[in-house]
Design a protein around this motif. Structure first.
Motif, PDB file in Angstrom:
ATOM      1  N   LEU A 115      27.544 -48.194  15.306  1.00 29.35           N
ATOM      2  CA  LEU A 115      27.150 -47.503  14.083  1.00 29.35           C
ATOM      3  C   LEU A 115      28.089 -46.331  13.815  1.00 29.35           C
ATOM      4  O   LEU A 115      28.562 -45.658  14.744  1.00 29.35           O
ATOM      5  N   ASN A 116      28.326 -46.109  12.527  1.00 28.71           N
ATOM      6  CA  ASN A 116      29.150 -44.988  12.102  1.00 28.71           C
ATOM      7  C   ASN A 116      28.234 -43.780  11.897  1.00 28.71           C
ATOM      8  O   ASN A 116      27.422 -43.767  10.976  1.00 28.71           O
ATOM      9  N   PRO A 117      28.337 -42.743  12.745  1.00 30.61           N
ATOM     10  CA  PRO A 117      27.395 -41.620  12.665  1.00 30.61           C
ATOM     11  C   PRO A 117      27.524 -40.840  11.352  1.00 30.61           C
ATOM     12  O   PRO A 117      26.569 -40.211  10.910  1.00 30.61           O
ATOM     13  N   ASN A 118      28.694 -40.928  10.719  1.00 31.13           N
ATOM     14  CA  ASN A 118      28.866 -40.186   9.470  1.00 31.13           C
ATOM     15  C   ASN A 118      28.076 -40.799   8.330  1.00 31.13           C
ATOM     16  O   ASN A 118      27.681 -40.118   7.394  1.00 31.13           O
ATOM     17  N   VAL A 119      27.881 -42.093   8.396  1.00 30.54           N
ATOM     18  CA  VAL A 119      27.182 -42.780   7.304  1.00 30.54           C
ATOM     19  C   VAL A 119      25.669 -42.727   7.526  1.00 30.54           C
ATOM     20  O   VAL A 119      24.885 -42.543   6.598  1.00 30.54           O
ATOM     21  N   ASP A 120      25.294 -42.904   8.803  1.00 29.09           N
ATOM     22  CA  ASP A 120      23.895 -42.759   9.188  1.00 29.09           C
ATOM     23  C   ASP A 120      22.961 -43.666   8.393  1.00 29.09           C
ATOM     24  O   ASP A 120      21.947 -43.236   7.882  1.00 29.09           O
ATOM     25  N   GLU A 121      23.380 -44.909   8.217  1.00 28.87           N
ATOM     26  CA  GLU A 121      22.476 -45.893   7.619  1.00 28.87           C
ATOM     27  C   GLU A 121      22.219 -46.947   8.694  1.00 28.87           C
ATOM     28  O   GLU A 121      22.806 -46.927   9.753  1.00 28.87           O
ATOM     29  N   GLY A 122      21.387 -47.891   8.419  1.00 33.67           N
ATOM     30  CA  GLY A 122      21.134 -48.970   9.368  1.00 33.67           C
ATOM     31  C   GLY A 122      20.003 -48.607  10.289  1.00 33.67           C
ATOM     32  O   GLY A 122      20.078 -47.655  11.056  1.00 33.67           O
ATOM     33  N   GLU A 123      18.951 -49.372  10.168  1.00 39.37           N
ATOM     34  CA  GLU A 123      17.743 -49.072  10.933  1.00 39.37           C
ATOM     35  C   GLU A 123      17.906 -49.540  12.381  1.00 39.37           C
ATOM     36  O   GLU A 123      18.499 -50.592  12.632  1.00 39.37           O
ATOM     37  N   ILE A 124      17.371 -48.737  13.305  1.00 38.63           N
ATOM     38  CA  ILE A 124      17.310 -49.177  14.700  1.00 38.63           C
ATOM     39  C   ILE A 124      15.846 -49.410  15.020  1.00 38.63           C
ATOM     40  O   ILE A 124      15.015 -48.519  14.868  1.00 38.63           O
ATOM     41  N   TYR A 125      15.561 -50.622  15.438  1.00 31.25           N
ATOM     42  CA  TYR A 125      14.154 -50.971  15.664  1.00 31.25           C
ATOM     43  C   TYR A 125      13.690 -50.516  17.035  1.00 31.25           C
ATOM     44  O   TYR A 125      14.492 -50.323  17.955  1.00 31.25           O
ATOM     45  N   GLU A 126      12.396 -50.408  17.164  1.00 26.65           N
ATOM     46  CA  GLU A 126      11.809 -49.989  18.435  1.00 26.65           C
ATOM     47  C   GLU A 126      12.158 -51.014  19.516  1.00 26.65           C
ATOM     48  O   GLU A 126      11.984 -52.220  19.323  1.00 26.65           O
ATOM     49  N   GLY A 127      12.655 -50.503  20.612  1.00 24.41           N
ATOM     50  CA  GLY A 127      12.973 -51.390  21.727  1.00 24.41           C
ATOM     51  C   GLY A 127      14.306 -52.096  21.583  1.00 24.41           C
ATOM     52  O   GLY A 127      14.678 -52.898  22.433  1.00 24.41           O
ATOM     53  N   GLU A 128      15.033 -51.806  20.521  1.00 21.99           N
ATOM     54  CA  GLU A 128      16.299 -52.502  20.299  1.00 21.99           C
ATOM     55  C   GLU A 128      17.358 -52.060  21.292  1.00 21.99           C
ATOM     56  O   GLU A 128      17.510 -50.873  21.574  1.00 21.99           O
ATOM     57  N   GLU A 129      18.082 -53.018  21.812  1.00 28.25           N
ATOM     58  CA  GLU A 129      19.137 -52.712  22.775  1.00 28.25           C
ATOM     59  C   GLU A 129      20.500 -53.007  22.170  1.00 28.25           C
ATOM     60  O   GLU A 129      20.599 -53.518  21.063  1.00 28.25           O
ATOM     61  N   MET A 130      21.535 -52.694  22.909  1.00 31.36           N
ATOM     62  CA  MET A 130      22.917 -52.980  22.526  1.00 31.36           C
ATOM     63  C   MET A 130      23.299 -52.281  21.223  1.00 31.36           C
ATOM     64  O   MET A 130      23.961 -52.864  20.367  1.00 31.36           O
ATOM     65  N   VAL A 131      22.857 -51.047  21.070  1.00 33.13           N
ATOM     66  CA  VAL A 131      23.234 -50.278  19.883  1.00 33.13           C
ATOM     67  C   VAL A 131      24.020 -49.061  20.339  1.00 33.13           C
ATOM     68  O   VAL A 131      23.565 -48.299  21.195  1.00 33.13           O
ATOM     69  N   SER A 132      25.212 -48.905  19.780  1.00 26.83           N
ATOM     70  CA  SER A 132      25.987 -47.690  20.029  1.00 26.83           C
ATOM     71  C   SER A 132      25.889 -46.839  18.769  1.00 26.83           C
ATOM     72  O   SER A 132      26.493 -47.148  17.746  1.00 26.83           O
ATOM     73  N   THR A 133      25.103 -45.759  18.828  1.00 26.81           N
ATOM     74  CA  THR A 133      24.790 -45.018  17.597  1.00 26.81           C
ATOM     75  C   THR A 133      25.999 -44.256  17.046  1.00 26.81           C
ATOM     76  O   THR A 133      26.038 -43.939  15.863  1.00 26.81           O
ATOM     77  N   ASP A 134      26.967 -43.965  17.919  1.00 31.22           N
ATOM     78  CA  ASP A 134      28.154 -43.278  17.403  1.00 31.22           C
ATOM     79  C   ASP A 134      29.405 -44.051  17.812  1.00 31.22           C
ATOM     80  O   ASP A 134      30.444 -43.472  18.099  1.00 31.22           O
ATOM     81  N   GLY A 135      29.277 -45.378  17.844  1.00 33.07           N
ATOM     82  CA  GLY A 135      30.371 -46.195  18.370  1.00 33.07           C
ATOM     83  C   GLY A 135      31.450 -46.518  17.366  1.00 33.07           C
ATOM     84  O   GLY A 135      32.514 -47.004  17.737  1.00 33.07           O
ATOM     85  N   LEU A 136      31.206 -46.246  16.076  1.00 33.75           N
ATOM     86  CA  LEU A 136      32.193 -46.669  15.086  1.00 33.75           C
ATOM     87  C   LEU A 136      32.804 -45.470  14.383  1.00 33.75           C
ATOM     88  O   LEU A 136      32.092 -44.584  13.909  1.00 33.75           O
ATOM     89  N   THR A 137      34.140 -45.459  14.327  1.00 33.61           N
ATOM     90  CA  THR A 137      34.797 -44.447  13.500  1.00 33.61           C
ATOM     91  C   THR A 137      35.626 -45.169  12.455  1.00 33.61           C
ATOM     92  O   THR A 137      36.278 -46.171  12.744  1.00 33.61           O
ATOM     93  N   ALA A 138      35.578 -44.649  11.226  1.00 33.46           N
ATOM     94  CA  ALA A 138      36.352 -45.243  10.144  1.00 33.46           C
ATOM     95  C   ALA A 138      37.369 -44.202   9.679  1.00 33.46           C
ATOM     96  O   ALA A 138      37.034 -43.026   9.508  1.00 33.46           O
TER      97      ALA A 138
END
Lengths: 416, 264, 263
Positions: free
Chosen positions: A328-351
């Protein structure tokens, strides 16, 4: 025997409890990490996977929903998902009962075919059947290719409040309500016991005799092959004839009895069903891949694109998804993360470019970087015989409307 | 006696064989022979269990594991083929040397017993399937018919034609007595399914998708829909042929009770 | 060794009661069968409790901690057992068949049957526990590597253990029983080789599963190599006939005296 099983159950539950305590909180994968990285990136892109609720009791309902896009970069040497595929669930045995499953609104009791480059929305409804803690993965079984696994979500299933046995009732077309857990087992036991008794009786007749292996061996050797049949007595003949006749009679009687009791039966049902695919929503972003490199030491994938915004709203890239990992791109801060969801990098994307204005063509560099690459064995990318990648980029217009499209191309490793 | 001499046995062997024969009148020898019987039956049957389990599970297992695999076209063909192939060489050896027509019954009975134990332990206890979905089929009656055909006719050839044929033909009828309820129709999500299909759908098998089933699919040329009897007749033919072929294999194997001087 | 009193064992001529005599005669079979059943039961309980909990992902730390040591332990135990026992049996072989009395020879046949009984019990354990545990596992779980928990038990212990018993038994028979000394029983060799070859056949199985056969159909042709090798059990019948022929002769000869008296 009973004692042994009882003992085993007791020990089993103690050990299972111990293991659960040790493992609490760990994320186990279930087969997907063993698949080649490039194959995971170029087959199916699962997203919006949602499992709810996460804490239930035996008998409760769990609903798994999500979407997937079949990759246009599907490896040509691999039997394709556009031939035969079955929507399935990755759980250890029937710990859940599947009550309903559908893709794009079509019930999925049977297998189907998914053309490439389209969107499929799936839903599976299950009822918890066995208590435990399970990593629930949506799965697609692709004929002759294997299983494509989505990320897992832990679901905790507690024992039911009552001690009553689990019941799974359905009503047949002739109108009888049956419990599939134990359905028709009485008949199964009875007929099996009848045949076991017949078999034991027959063997006992031949084996309980004064002269068996060695004496008969000696006598036959003495008589020679031509006269060996003298060992068989008239009684043997009569008893065998009786067994032969009785067996035929029991087969016939059993058949007629069942025909009479269940006059309406049908053959097993099979055959592919068709699903109408959904087109990928057009967001108006034209994307050309220039170059992609994978940085081994930095655990990051860097992709260079030429992007043209044909939308009339400015667009921002919010997420890159590949092999079930969300960056996920932290600057955009869109995209829902569901409860219990794995394999998500909340600040893993830079554009390199935050916003692409309408009509603008820009060079954009996306860098997807996280330790998840390592954890999910994506570093194996350089050991694959086909070093190409694919993934999905998610972008948003000024109203927060989400669009997505697939990107892919060759990828070069960067060792230093 | 005269036969032995005609066979060209030496004097020592002839004398020894006389002694063997005489020992059958000795209670002491007979006691030891019976002790041997008990042990050899145990050993033979236990190894048969392993043999038939490997043979059957890896050639026809899937049809026997799941009730939603037991179709009208493939299962009645594959199962007897697999079993007859395994039974024949044992039948040949035991028939030729000790004249006991028991191997078909023994193999089918042992398969049934081990399948029940194994389904309970592995499919019910270990992986949580209800027994109503994974119970084994029975072939014991077919084994009895095959053995009795041999005992009555006293001919391996006739027993392959009659017994092998019946073994192939009667797979569906003998199991129908307890399998019929699983073929009762159910409506589910607007589609027609048999109870067995529904169980296959509900009891999740992660790596056994619906398409993996090798079962009857509809064709234009159903010849009036007589799938079951046609399969039975073809299965009977297969039964006769495969049984004969493996009796021949058995005759070759049982001729190999020899010693060699070195490992080639 | 050849001089020990073997009458009670060979001819069942002891003074024990029927039941006590039975247990005494068959103590080898009972003891070792009990041991292997215990080993089998322990592995089964381990599989039941640790299979789905920590056994589904080879790349997890838990798998490396709870399953790989089992695999290494099994390989070390089976390897050293087979090599050690086989070497010992070969080094202590009988060199002079004529020094073996008929009673001793007969008692060794009974011992051979006891050895086979133990192996047969293990065969039953494999058939009822191990074979279909692998089927059940693969049909509900995604295969990740060649080392799934059921493989660690059936492929790397249960079946090799049968070989580990068959090879020393083969050597014991061919170095202790006169009828088998200085030559090789063809059917016995066939049984040993067939079961032994199951292990190399894993290579084909796993290669095929990674290369051209992605499904988990148990009856698939890729598995028929195991079936073919299982056919080596057909050779048990000619082997039994060899043993029957020899034992009949020995029993007849050793009970002749009796015969003379009663006649």
């Amino acid at each position: 025997m009973n004692k042994l099983i009882a003992g085993k159950k007791w020990l089993g539950s103690v050990m299972a409890g111990l293991v659960l305590v040790i493992l609490a909180g760990d994320a186990l994968a279930h087969g997907e990490r063993a698949q080649l990285a490039s194959m995971r990136m170029r087959t199916v892109h699962w997203f919006d996977t949602k499992v709810e609720p996460l804490n239930i009791k035996v008998g409760d309902i769990v609903t798994v929903t999500g979407k997937l896009v079949t990759s246009e970069w599907w490896p040509k040497h691999m039997p394709s998902i556009d031939e035969t595929v079955f929507l399935n669930m990755g759980v250890p045995g029937p710990t859940f009962l599947r009550l309903h499953s559908e893709v794009n609104g079509v019930p999925m009791m049977r297998s189907t075919a998914f053309p490439l480059g389209k969107v499929y929305e799936y839903k599976t409804v299950m009822r918890a059947r066995v208590a435990g803690r399970y990593h629930v993965h949506p799965i697609l079984n692709v004929k002759d290719s294997g299983s494509l696994v989505d990320k897992g979500t832990w679901v905790e299933v507690a024992e039911a409040d009552t001690d009553a046995p689990f019941v799974n009732e359905v009503t047949t077309l002739p109108g009888e309500t049956i419990d599939l857990e134990t359905y028709a087992l009485k008949g199964v036991y009875t007929w099996h016991l009848i045949w076991i008794a017949m078999g034991v009786a027959y063997l006992l007749y031949w084996l309980l005799r004064k002269e068996l292996f060695i004496p008969r061996f000696i006598r036959i050797r003495e008589l020679g092959a031509d006269r060996a049949n003298e060992l068989l007595t008239k009684k043997d003949f009569v008893v065998s004839s009786v067994f032969f006749t009785v067996t035929l009679a029991v087969v016939l009687a059993g058949y007629l009895w069942a025909e009479n009791k269940y006059p309406i039966t049908i053959p097993l049902q099979t055959g592919l069903v068709e699903v109408e695919p959904i087109e990928i929503p057009k967001g108006g972003l034209a994307v050309e891949v220039d170059h992609a490199t994978y940085d081994l030491a930095g655990r990051s994938l860097s992709m260079k694109f030429q992007m043209t915004n044909n939308n009339d709203s400015p667009l921002r890239i919010g997420e890159f998804l590949t092999a079930n990992i969300r960056f996920l791109n932290p600057n955009v801060d869109e995209g829902e993360i569901y409860e219990g969801e794995e394999m998500v990098s909340t600040d893993g994307l830079t554009a390199s470019v935050d916003t692409i204005q309408p009509g603008q063509t820009v060079a954009v560099e996306l860098v997807a970087s996280d330790a998840l690459w390592e954890q999910y064995r994506m570093t194996g990318l350089i050991h694959d015989p086909d070093s190409r990648f694919a993934g999905m980029i998610f972008y948003y217009d000024e109203n927060g409307q989400r669009y997505f499209q697939e990107v892919g191309g060759a990828v070069l490793p960067n060792f230093f | 006696m005269s036969e032995i001499q005609e066979n060209g046995l030496g004097a020592v062997e002839t004398k020894a064989r006389l002694l063997d024969l005489k020992s059958l009148d000795s209670p002491k020898a007979m006691k030891l022979y019976r002790r041997f019987d008990g042990i050899i039956i145990l050993i033979l049957f236990m190894f048969l269990i392993l043999g038939v389990q490997i043979q059957f599970t890896l050639t026809a297992g899937d049809w026997d594991y799941w009730i939603d695999w037991r179709d009208r076209r493939w299962w009645p063909l594959v199962a007897p083929f697999s079993l007859l192939l395994f039974i024949a060489p044992f039948t040949y050896g035991i028939w030729a040397r000790v004249r006991l027509p028991i191997m078909a019954t023994a193999v089918t009975l042992l398969l049934c017993l081990v399948s029940w134990l194994s389904r309970y332990l592995n499919f019910h206890e270990f992986t949580h399937f209800p027994l109503s979905f994974v119970f084994p089929s029975t072939y014991i009656g077919l084994g009895i018919l095959l053995d009795c055909a041999l005992a009555i006719s006293r001919s391996l050839l006739v027993s392959s034609l009659v017994g092998g044929g019946l073994f192939g033909a009667l797979v569906y009828p003998i199991n129908w007595s307890f399998m019929a309820p699983y073929k009762v129709p159910v409506e589910f999500n607007g589609m027609l399914m048999s109870v067995a299909d529904l169980m296959g759908y509900q009891y999740i098998r992660t790596t056994t998708p619906e398409y993996l089933r090798i079962i009857e699919e509809s064709t234009l040329r159903t010849f009036g829909g007589s799938v079951t009897p046609l399969t039975a007749v073809f299965s009977a033919l297969c039964g006769m042929v495969i049984y004969m072929i493996f009796l021949w294999v058995g005759s070759w194997i049982n001729g190999l009770d020899k010693y060699t001087k070195r490992i080639v | 060794m050849a001089l020990e009193n073997t009458q009670p064992v060979a001819l069942d001529a002891g003074n024990d009661s029927k039941l006590a005599g039975h247990f005494k005669r068959n103590r080898f079979a009972y003891t070792f069968s009990a041991i292997i059943i215990a080993v089998g039961a322990a592995l089964r309980i381990y599989l039941d409790t640790m299979g789905f909990t920590v056994g589904t992902d080879y790349y997890s730390d838990e798998f490396q901690k709870y399953w790989m040591p089992v695999l290494y332990g099994e390989l070390i135990i089976l390897g050293s057992f087979t090599i050690g026992l086989s070497t010992y049996l070969w080094m202590t072989r009988e060199t002079d068949a004529s020094s073996i009395s008929k009673e001793l020879e007969l008692s060794r046949y009974w011992k051979l049957l006891s050895i086979f009984t133990v192996m047969a019990v293990w065969a039953g354990c494999i058939a009822s526990n191990a074979v279909e545990s692998d089927a059940a596992w693969h049909q509900v779980t995604i295969r990740d590597t060649d080392f799934t928990p059921t493989h660690i038990i059936i492929f790397y212990f249960a079946l090799p253990a049968l070989t580990a018993m068959l090879i020393p038994a083969f050597i014991w028979t061919h170095t202790r029983i006169p009828a088998f000394m200085n030559k090789i029983s063809l059917p016995f060799l066939a049984v040993v080789c067939g079961i032994l070859m199951i292990m190399p056949n894993y290579g084909f199985n796993e290669w095929g599963h990674t290369f051209f056969y992605a499904e988990e159909l148990f009856a698939a042709p890729i598995h028929w190599g195991f079936v073919f090798l299982g056919w080596s059990l057909f050779f048990l019948i000619p082997l039994a006939m060899q043993i029957i022929g020899q034992m009949a002769r020995l029993i007849a000869e050793t009970t002749t005296e009796d015969l003379g008296q009663s006649a």
